[in-house]
Write a protein that holds these residues in place. Structure first.
Motif, PDB file in Angstrom:
ATOM      1  N   LEU A 154     -52.830 -59.525  74.817  1.00 60.13           N
ATOM      2  CA  LEU A 154     -53.974 -59.628  73.894  1.00 60.13           C
ATOM      3  C   LEU A 154     -54.266 -61.073  73.565  1.00 60.13           C
ATOM      4  O   LEU A 154     -55.417 -61.506  73.531  1.00 60.13           O
ATOM      5  N   ARG A 155     -53.193 -61.833  73.322  1.00 60.19           N
ATOM      6  CA  ARG A 155     -53.366 -63.242  72.975  1.00 60.19           C
ATOM      7  C   ARG A 155     -53.971 -63.991  74.157  1.00 60.19           C
ATOM      8  O   ARG A 155     -54.817 -64.854  73.982  1.00 60.19           O
ATOM      9  N   CYS A 156     -53.538 -63.643  75.363  1.00 61.35           N
ATOM     10  CA  CYS A 156     -54.109 -64.270  76.556  1.00 61.35           C
ATOM     11  C   CYS A 156     -55.595 -63.960  76.649  1.00 61.35           C
ATOM     12  O   CYS A 156     -56.398 -64.781  77.065  1.00 61.35           O
ATOM     13  N   LEU A 157     -55.936 -62.738  76.253  1.00 63.17           N
ATOM     14  CA  LEU A 157     -57.335 -62.323  76.342  1.00 63.17           C
ATOM     15  C   LEU A 157     -58.167 -62.936  75.229  1.00 63.17           C
ATOM     16  O   LEU A 157     -59.359 -62.686  75.131  1.00 63.17           O
ATOM     17  N   GLY A 158     -57.530 -63.706  74.363  1.00 62.05           N
ATOM     18  CA  GLY A 158     -58.301 -64.445  73.383  1.00 62.05           C
ATOM     19  C   GLY A 158     -58.205 -63.943  71.958  1.00 62.05           C
ATOM     20  O   GLY A 158     -58.908 -64.425  71.083  1.00 62.05           O
ATOM     21  N   ALA A 159     -57.341 -62.970  71.693  1.00 65.36           N
ATOM     22  CA  ALA A 159     -57.200 -62.495  70.322  1.00 65.36           C
ATOM     23  C   ALA A 159     -56.465 -63.548  69.500  1.00 65.36           C
ATOM     24  O   ALA A 159     -55.522 -64.169  69.992  1.00 65.36           O
ATOM     25  N   ARG A 160     -56.925 -63.748  68.260  1.00 64.42           N
ATOM     26  CA  ARG A 160     -56.238 -64.722  67.411  1.00 64.42           C
ATOM     27  C   ARG A 160     -55.045 -64.056  66.727  1.00 64.42           C
ATOM     28  O   ARG A 160     -54.974 -62.835  66.638  1.00 64.42           O
ATOM     29  N   GLN A 161     -54.137 -64.907  66.223  1.00 68.88           N
ATOM     30  CA  GLN A 161     -52.915 -64.400  65.588  1.00 68.88           C
ATOM     31  C   GLN A 161     -53.196 -63.391  64.480  1.00 68.88           C
ATOM     32  O   GLN A 161     -52.616 -62.309  64.434  1.00 68.88           O
ATOM     33  N   GLY A 162     -54.082 -63.788  63.567  1.00 70.26           N
ATOM     34  CA  GLY A 162     -54.332 -62.998  62.359  1.00 70.26           C
ATOM     35  C   GLY A 162     -54.658 -61.547  62.648  1.00 70.26           C
ATOM     36  O   GLY A 162     -53.955 -60.637  62.181  1.00 70.26           O
ATOM     37  N   PRO A 163     -55.709 -61.298  63.426  1.00 72.07           N
ATOM     38  CA  PRO A 163     -56.097 -59.895  63.665  1.00 72.07           C
ATOM     39  C   PRO A 163     -55.015 -59.085  64.365  1.00 72.07           C
ATOM     40  O   PRO A 163     -54.836 -57.899  64.054  1.00 72.07           O
ATOM     41  N   VAL A 164     -54.295 -59.716  65.273  1.00 72.89           N
ATOM     42  CA  VAL A 164     -53.239 -58.976  65.954  1.00 72.89           C
ATOM     43  C   VAL A 164     -52.178 -58.554  64.943  1.00 72.89           C
ATOM     44  O   VAL A 164     -51.766 -57.395  64.884  1.00 72.89           O
ATOM     45  N   PHE A 165     -51.786 -59.509  64.103  1.00 76.27           N
ATOM     46  CA  PHE A 165     -50.813 -59.219  63.052  1.00 76.27           C
ATOM     47  C   PHE A 165     -51.342 -58.115  62.139  1.00 76.27           C
ATOM     48  O   PHE A 165     -50.647 -57.143  61.824  1.00 76.27           O
ATOM     49  N   ALA A 166     -52.594 -58.277  61.737  1.00 83.39           N
ATOM     50  CA  ALA A 166     -53.194 -57.302  60.830  1.00 83.39           C
ATOM     51  C   ALA A 166     -53.199 -55.912  61.444  1.00 83.39           C
ATOM     52  O   ALA A 166     -52.980 -54.909  60.760  1.00 83.39           O
ATOM     53  N   SER A 167     -53.433 -55.867  62.753  1.00 85.16           N
ATOM     54  CA  SER A 167     -53.484 -54.565  63.405  1.00 85.16           C
ATOM     55  C   SER A 167     -52.150 -53.842  63.279  1.00 85.16           C
ATOM     56  O   SER A 167     -52.098 -52.647  62.997  1.00 85.16           O
ATOM     57  N   TYR A 168     -51.068 -54.582  63.422  1.00 80.33           N
ATOM     58  CA  TYR A 168     -49.753 -53.946  63.305  1.00 80.33           C
ATOM     59  C   TYR A 168     -49.420 -53.610  61.865  1.00 80.33           C
ATOM     60  O   TYR A 168     -48.812 -52.577  61.568  1.00 80.33           O
ATOM     61  N   LEU A 169     -49.831 -54.482  60.962  1.00 76.68           N
ATOM     62  CA  LEU A 169     -49.584 -54.207  59.550  1.00 76.68           C
ATOM     63  C   LEU A 169     -50.318 -52.928  59.141  1.00 76.68           C
ATOM     64  O   LEU A 169     -49.792 -52.088  58.404  1.00 76.68           O
TER      65      LEU A 169
END
Ligand SMILES: Nc1ncnc2c1ncn2[C@@H]1O[C@H](COP(=O)(O)OP(=O)(O)O)[C@@H](O)[C@H]1O
Ligand SMILES: [Mg+2]
Lengths: 229, 851
Positions: free
Chosen positions: B299-314
């Protein structure tokens, strides 16, 4: 050990439909020889290897290894047969994650029947020696997660050879590795084959690797056929 | 702005897609959260129900708008005031309640019950339920006795129509009745009371001096009068604090406070279960995140930023928290509605459970917060996964920046526990203590687990059976969550262990037999009966003399009047100043249970004229702040009696002997009103029956208590308390097993793959299964052993701290619990993973089924 394969069939049922994967496979692998099996993805190479090692029952046909009919044995009987005579290397390494590299290498020795099992100290020494052989003498106390892919495959090789099996199956042993690491693995395989006279049967996509074997079987229409090497 | 919105919805979408996998992975851990939430919700709802019932029924429970109560008959002034209230149109009625022994003639020994004697005017408020109709009216006229419920009749072995001996009377049992005022505290402990007419009680001769009686008057205020005003007037007539004056409202508040205290305490257990759930969630998320490293990196490679990825898991963790909490709340409400069915009769009033938004929302909120907060720590790793991890699997570095964040999250977790515990107990200090103790036990469990697992691995020789070594290694399986499982199971075992030790010790201590055999207790012996009773005792072969009991209150301590002292003391210590002391006088030290720790016991004649010498129990001396040589003035039935502390004593209270806080030298209290007690061993049942008969004939008011009857009462109380605690400990242990189960379920596929690899390498089926069994066995042995041992240690500490010393550890009980834990662990493991271990070894060839 000589491998005689006769009329092996295998089909899978899924979703109501039957997929015939192996349609009467016959061939012989001479003791001490090196055989490559090639073919497109999904053609049945892994299925065949699994049957040869007695991991899975065929739909029909027989497999004789060194004269023993594999499928005349019980499940546990085949397990003991594997412990004594066979080695296996997987494309995805399959080290036991809870064991260190050295302990992983020790496992096949520890699984030998008591009469054949060396004493603990020797088991350890032999595991260490084989790790040394694959260039991982210093890494014995590491867990699989702490090793790179190539290193894990080398541990898997040491594990496959530590019992000096008469017969070794390898399913795309270099498939998950970079070219250079792959080449080292192949070198090791051949070295071990030369020294112990181990019969090699390996599945590969690597044309170069296949070409270096004594014989190449190519899958076509559910049957591996010999080709000029 | 637009970017924000897009990533926000991205987080949601991702959470939703990935959540499908998450539910399978972490879902089971939510059961543990649900268990905790269920306990919290259920308890809070029950507490609200109970408080409401207490408010609604306060008047009926109290017996009127107002109750006046005293351990001694009312003063003339108080009686006059009550009469004048009646004259002014308020309803006033009187009663006496006392603990005494009643028995069925010819039936088994007596039973200690509460007898409530009331004037016929009752009930002043509310409805009377009686069976058959008119029973109470007849009983009030003195024609018989009615019971608070069938239960007590069954225990006495009588049915309506039979008669009971009450003091010197034989009274027929007329029926059962509900709705007359009683003492809820006594009822909860010892069982429901009996009711009779007030005049009949006097006739029965039970009201001698010193009997365990409460004199009571009940008032229902006339229209337009606030009960508070009447209370004020009565208080002026009875300024002595020994007279309690209570309005229905105070009664309701007192009861409500009691329930708050009880449910606050019980809620701690729910909290502990919830925290175990939190630990389970944290460890599950840890495993989950590790499995997700690759996809996060992609996901990060595809351009997702840290925040939203973290938020998604939270979000995923929070969503599962919500699910678990909702389930828990539903369970809690379900059990709330079960309480009235299960506990009917044990409560002084009827519960009308109803769905309450407050407790439900609080429970859900707590559950969601705890599961999210606990998920936070492992989720921090998601922020630290670099895109590079997609290319190289073996990236495992931790950026230094994460440390501060991690500390913050840890602080947040501790703060959460502290806040929840403090709220539960209604005290910050209490919450702090609980948090500290909890943290300590958990750390200890975790420490022992680490040591044992690591150490065992080194200790087990290379020649040990393969299955054993493989099982041991299995504890190190990545994603096995060995530590949380050990801690969770261990915590349950810890509670069980400490309980077992405390229970065994207290039970040992309260041994009710005297050296010469089963004891009888005679109390309320009056001055003119002492000699006759002593003779009867001699005839029964007993050498003990009856001891006088002289009730007295403190008047001044070291020259300072009690009224002045009271002002400076905390509410919870004031009781020491206000209470009624039952003192005695004696020439000799009772060597069986007493020892002088300061000063000297009197062995000479009393010096002429000076204040009486007393010996005082050292704990009480500490509470009062007095030592040898200090002066204490007593109020003995209105007479001031000065005394001087001659010695301090250590008293072994648990011993079944009459013990006293304060002993006067002989003769010091001559002429003071007293009653006598005798505790004597009478081993032979025939002699005992004879003695009972003679006492009943000669001194009918004397309560003759076969101690085995008292033992029944005590054991009933003890059983209730122990059962409550046991089920609570069992509840937490169940939470531990849920964590175990969840971990087993999440590692099922891993175990299956491992089994397949071993089979490929030549392991027989039995070897693979043996390794699994060995692993579960080790888990159970370790968790149970460590938990029980720490529990036994904790229980022993508690005994030293609270009860001055601990006796033997009940190894047998601990061993049995241990075996139980091991057995359950192995059984759970076998049930969950047994089937997958039987799959064919070919599985190793197929990727995607592993991990
Ligand atoms: N357990 C199974 N159920 C259904 N189909 C299977 C199963 N195992 C293998 N197959 C199918 O059999 C075919 C051969 O698979 P495989 O032997 O793994 O091929 P190869 O190793 O040559 O890539 C594939 O089409 C695969 O989908
Ligand atoms: Mg394949």
């Amino acid at each position: 050990m000589r491998v005689e394969v006769e009329g092996i069939e295998k089909s899978f049922r899924s979703g109501g439909r039957t997929l015939r994967v192996l349609e009467g496979v016959d061939f012989v692998v001479e003791a001490g020889s090196r055989t490559a099996i090639v073919g497109p993805s999904g053609s049945g190479k892994t299925t065949l290897l699994g049957i040869l090692a007695g991991l899975e029952q065929p739909g029909g046909g027989t497999v004789r290894i060194g004269g023993t009919d594999l499928f005349a044995l019980t499940e546990d009987g085949r397990a003991e047969f594997r412990a004594r005579h066979l080695g296996f290397v997987f494309q995805t390494f399959h080290l036991l994650p809870a064991l260190t590299a050295r302990e992983n290498v020790q496992v096949p020795l520890e699984l030998l029947p008591a009469s054949l099992r060396p004493p603990p100290a020797e088991i350890r020494a032999r595991a260490e020696a084989y790790l040394e052989r694959v260039g991982l003498g210093e890494r014995g106390h590491h867990y699989p997660l702490q090793l790179s892919g190539g290193e894990q495959q080398r541990v898997a090789l040491a594990r496959a050879f530590v019992t000096r099996p008469a017969l070794l199956f390898a399913d795309e042993p270099t498939g998950n590795l970079d070219r250079e690491t792959g080449a080292r693995i192949v070198e090791l395989l051949e070295e071990l084959n030369r020294e112990a006279g181990t019969t090699l049967v390996l599945v590969t996509h690597d044309g170069g690797l296949a070409a270096s074997m004594d014989r190449v079987l190519t899958f076509r229409d559910g049957v591996p056929r010999p080709e000029a090497a | 702005m637009i970017g924000e919105r897009i990533s926000g919805s991205f987080a949601l979408r991702m959470a939703f897609r990935e959540g499908r996998a998450g539910v399978r992975r972490i879902g089971v851990f939510m059961l543990a959260v649900a268990l905790g939430v269920a306990a919290l919700t259920g308890l809070r709802s029950f507490q609200a129900d109970a408080e409401e019932a207490a408010r609604l029924e306060a008047r009926q429970l109290l017996g009127g708008d107002l109750r006046v109560q005293s351990q001694t008959p009312f003063s003339e002034g108080l009686e006059a005031t009550l009469d004048s209230l009646a004259a002014r149109g308020h309803q006033v009625a009187r009663g006496v309640s006392l603990g005494t022994v009643v028995s069925a003639p010819g039936g088994p020994g007596g039973r200690l019950v509460q007898v409530n004697a009331l004037e016929p005017a009752f009930p002043l408020t509310g409805e009377l339920e009686e069976e058959p109709a008119g029973s109470w009216e007849r009983a009030a006229r003195g024609e018989g006795i009615v019971a608070g419920s069938d239960l007590i009749l069954r225990e006495l072995g009588v049915v309506p129509g039979d008669s009971l001996r009450v003091g010197s009377l034989r009274l027929p049992v007329l029926g059962t009745v509900r709705g007359l005022p009683l003492d809820p505290g006594f009822q909860t402990l010892a069982g429901p009371p009996l009711f009779m007419g007030l005049e009949a009680l006097e006739e029965a001769g039970l009201l001698g001096f010193g009997s365990l009686a409460q004199y009571r008057a009940f008032v229902v205020a006339a229209e337009e009068t606030r009960p508070g005003q009447l209370a004020f007037a009565l208080r002026r007539a009875a300024p002595d604090r020994a007279v309690s004056i209570r309005t229905a409202r105070q009664e309701a508040e007192g009861l409500a406070a009691g329930f708050r205290y009880l449910s606050g305490f019980l809620g701690l257990v729910g909290l502990a279960a919830l925290l175990l759930g939190g630990i389970g969630v944290a460890s599950a998320v840890h495993v989950y995140v590790r499995e997700r490293i690759a996809s996060v990196a992609v996901l990060r490679c595809l351009g997702a930023r840290q925040g939203p990825v973290f938020a998604s898991y939270l979000l995923q963790a929070a969503a599962l928290g919500v699910a678990g909490s909702l389930l828990g709340a539903a369970l809690g409400v379900g059990s709330q509605f079960l309480v009235p069915v299960v506990a009917s009769g044990a409560l002084p009033f009827e519960l009308n459970p109803r769905l309450r938004a407050g407790p439900v929302l609080a429970g859900i909120g707590t559950g969601v917060w705890v599961s999210t907060a606990f998920a936070l720590l492992p989720l921090l790793r998601v922020r630290e996964i670099p895109p590079l991890a997609a290319l190289r699997l073996e990236v495992g570095t931790e950026p230094a920046g994460g440390r501060l964040l991690r500390l913050l999250v840890l602080a947040l977790l501790l703060g959460t526990v502290l806040a929840l515990a403090a709220l539960q107990l209604g005290s910050l200090a209490g919450g702090g203590g609980v948090t500290l103790a909890l943290t300590l036990v958990l750390l200890l469990l975790a420490g022992i687990a680490t040591l044992l697992v690591r150490g065992l691995r080194r200790l087990v020789p290379a020649g040990a059976p393969f299955a054993l070594r493989q099982g041991l290694a299995g504890l190190h399986r990545p994603g096995n969550q060995t530590m949380p499982v050990l801690v969770a199971l261990g915590f349950g075992a810890f509670l069980m262990g400490s309980l077992a030790v405390v229970e065994a010790n207290l039970r040992d201590r309260v041994s009710l037999d005297l050296e010469g055999g089963p004891a009888v207790l005679l109390f309320d012996i009056q001055a003119d009966q002492v000699d006759r009773v002593r003779e009867h005792l001699r005839d029964a072969g007993v050498s003990e003399d009856p001891l006088p009991i002289i009730p007295a209150r403190l008047d001044s301590v070291r020259g300072v009047p009690v009224s002045e002292l009271l002002e400076g003391w905390d509410e919870d210590r004031r009781w020491v100043l206000r209470r009624l002391y039952r003192n005695t006088e004696r020439g000799e030290l009772d060597l069986r249970t007493e020892r002088v720790t300061a000063g000297r016991w009197w062995d000479d004649a009393a010096p002429e004229g000076g204040p009486a010498r007393i010996s005082i129990e050292e704990g009480l001396a500490g509470d009062l702040g007095v030592g040898v040589g200090d002066e204490i003035v007593w109020d003995v039935q209105g007479v001031r009696v000065p005394s001087v502390v001659a010695s301090l004593r250590a008293v072994e209270w648990a011993a079944f002997q009459p013990n006293f806080f304060v002993v006067f030298e002989p003769g010091a209290l001559d002429g003071a009103p007293a009653s006598w007690v005798a505790l004597a061993p009478v081993g032979d049942p025939v002699t005992r029956d004879e003695l009972r008969e003679r006492i009943a004939r000669d001194a009918p008011n004397v309560s003759f208590l076969d101690v085995s009857a008292l033992r029944d009462t005590l054991e009933r109380v003890a059983r209730r308390v122990v059962l409550l605690f046991r089920s609570l400990a069992g509840f937490v242990l169940a939470g531990g097993f849920l964590v175990l189960l969840a971990s087993l379920l999440t590692t099922r596929y891993l175990r299956r793959r491992e089994g397949a690899i071993l089979r490929t390498l030549g392991a027989r089926g039995a070897t693979v299964r043996g390794a699994s069994l060995a692993e579960y066995d080790l888990l159970g042995v370790e968790a149970g052993g460590a938990g029980l041992l720490i529990g036994a240690g904790g229980g022993t500490l508690l005994l030293w701290w609270r009860f001055d010393g601990a006796g033997a550890v009940p190894w047998g009980v601990l061993g049995a619990v241990w075996a139980g834990v091991v057995l359950l662990t192995v059984a759970a493991g076998w049930l969950v993973t047994g089937p997958v271990l039987r799959s064919a070894p070919v599985l190793v060839l197929r990727e995607g089924e592993g991990g």
